[in-house]
Design a protein around this motif. Structure first.
Motif, PDB file in Angstrom:
ATOM      1  N   SER A  23      12.447 -20.912 -42.973  1.00  0.00           N
ATOM      2  CA  SER A  23      12.830 -21.541 -41.752  1.00  0.00           C
ATOM      3  C   SER A  23      13.521 -20.661 -40.761  1.00  0.00           C
ATOM      4  O   SER A  23      13.691 -20.865 -39.748  1.00  0.00           O
ATOM      5  N   ASN A  24      13.832 -19.256 -41.433  1.00  0.00           N
ATOM      6  CA  ASN A  24      14.280 -18.300 -40.451  1.00  0.00           C
ATOM      7  C   ASN A  24      13.641 -17.175 -41.011  1.00  0.00           C
ATOM      8  O   ASN A  24      14.229 -16.079 -41.593  1.00  0.00           O
ATOM      9  N   GLY A  38      13.426 -14.122 -37.890  1.00  0.00           N
ATOM     10  CA  GLY A  38      13.880 -14.861 -36.395  1.00  0.00           C
ATOM     11  C   GLY A  38      12.780 -16.049 -36.103  1.00  0.00           C
ATOM     12  O   GLY A  38      12.970 -16.553 -34.970  1.00  0.00           O
ATOM     13  N   ASN A  96      10.415 -19.555 -37.405  1.00  0.00           N
ATOM     14  CA  ASN A  96      10.329 -20.774 -38.146  1.00  0.00           C
ATOM     15  C   ASN A  96       8.870 -20.478 -38.847  1.00  0.00           C
ATOM     16  O   ASN A  96       7.983 -20.807 -37.906  1.00  0.00           O
TER      17      ASN A  96
END
Length: 184
Positions: A78-79, A82, A84
């Motif tokens: 999800s990160n 930087g 998704n």
């Protein structure tokens, strides 16, 4: 004396025929493993990984990071540096399994074994911060990489390593865009 000659002959015959006896796709797994290239890293062989991860960046070979580093990366989609990069649970699990099973230290490659230790990073592990990577790239001036618009970053392996997709990162195959062959 005769026993020693017989043993030597048997050893030579075994060494000379091991590849020929087990040369087809049904060959003994240990023979296939031993006959694979021992330098470089195993090329990417997972279509889902190639498609999903390779659609945004160079699909790094699993042998370029140890399993614990891939686990960290896959646990933070999800990160993802930087962005998704979340995937379906099935794709995430399939890619995770592929990366972990083929990670540095888990394959028959001397190059992969050199990547078993990651360097210290803030955040997710990076191939370009591993001690082995740094050692192999320490003589390359920044102007040839970060100041080079055709390369931009050490993370773009395939910009200079002409056979990166095949798992070969040999120095004699490096061509830096706008500069030419890299000579140490």
């Amino acid at each position: 004396m005769r026993t020693q000659k017989s043993l030597t002959l048997l050893a030579l015959l075994a060494m000379g025929t091991s590849g020929a006896v087990f040369s087809d796709e049904r060959s003994y797994p240990l023979d296939r493993w031993a006959s694979r290239a021992k330098t470089g890293v195993t090329p990417v062989a997972n279509p889902t990984y190639q498609q999903e991860c390779g659609s945004c960046h160079f699909p790094y070979q699993p042998g370029l990071l140890p399993a614990y580093a891939w686990e960290q990366i896959m646990g933070a989609l999800s990160n993802h540096y930087g962005d998704n990069a979340e995937l379906s649970p099935a794709d995430t699990q399939g890619i995770r399994n592929y990366l972990l099973n083929n990670a540095a230290g888990r394959t028959h490659s001397s190059t992969s074994k050199r990547f078993t230790h990651t360097g210290r990073t803030n955040g997710l592990p990076r191939i370009s911060t591993t001690p082995y990577f740094i050692k192999k790239h320490d003589e390359i001036p920044a102007r040839m990489v970060s100041s080079n618009k055709q390369v931009r970053s050490f993370s773009h392996c395939n910009a200079c390593h002409t056979r990166a997709a095949e798992g070969s990162f040999r120095e004699d195959e490096v061509v830096i865009p706008g500069v030419g062959r890299w000579e140490d």
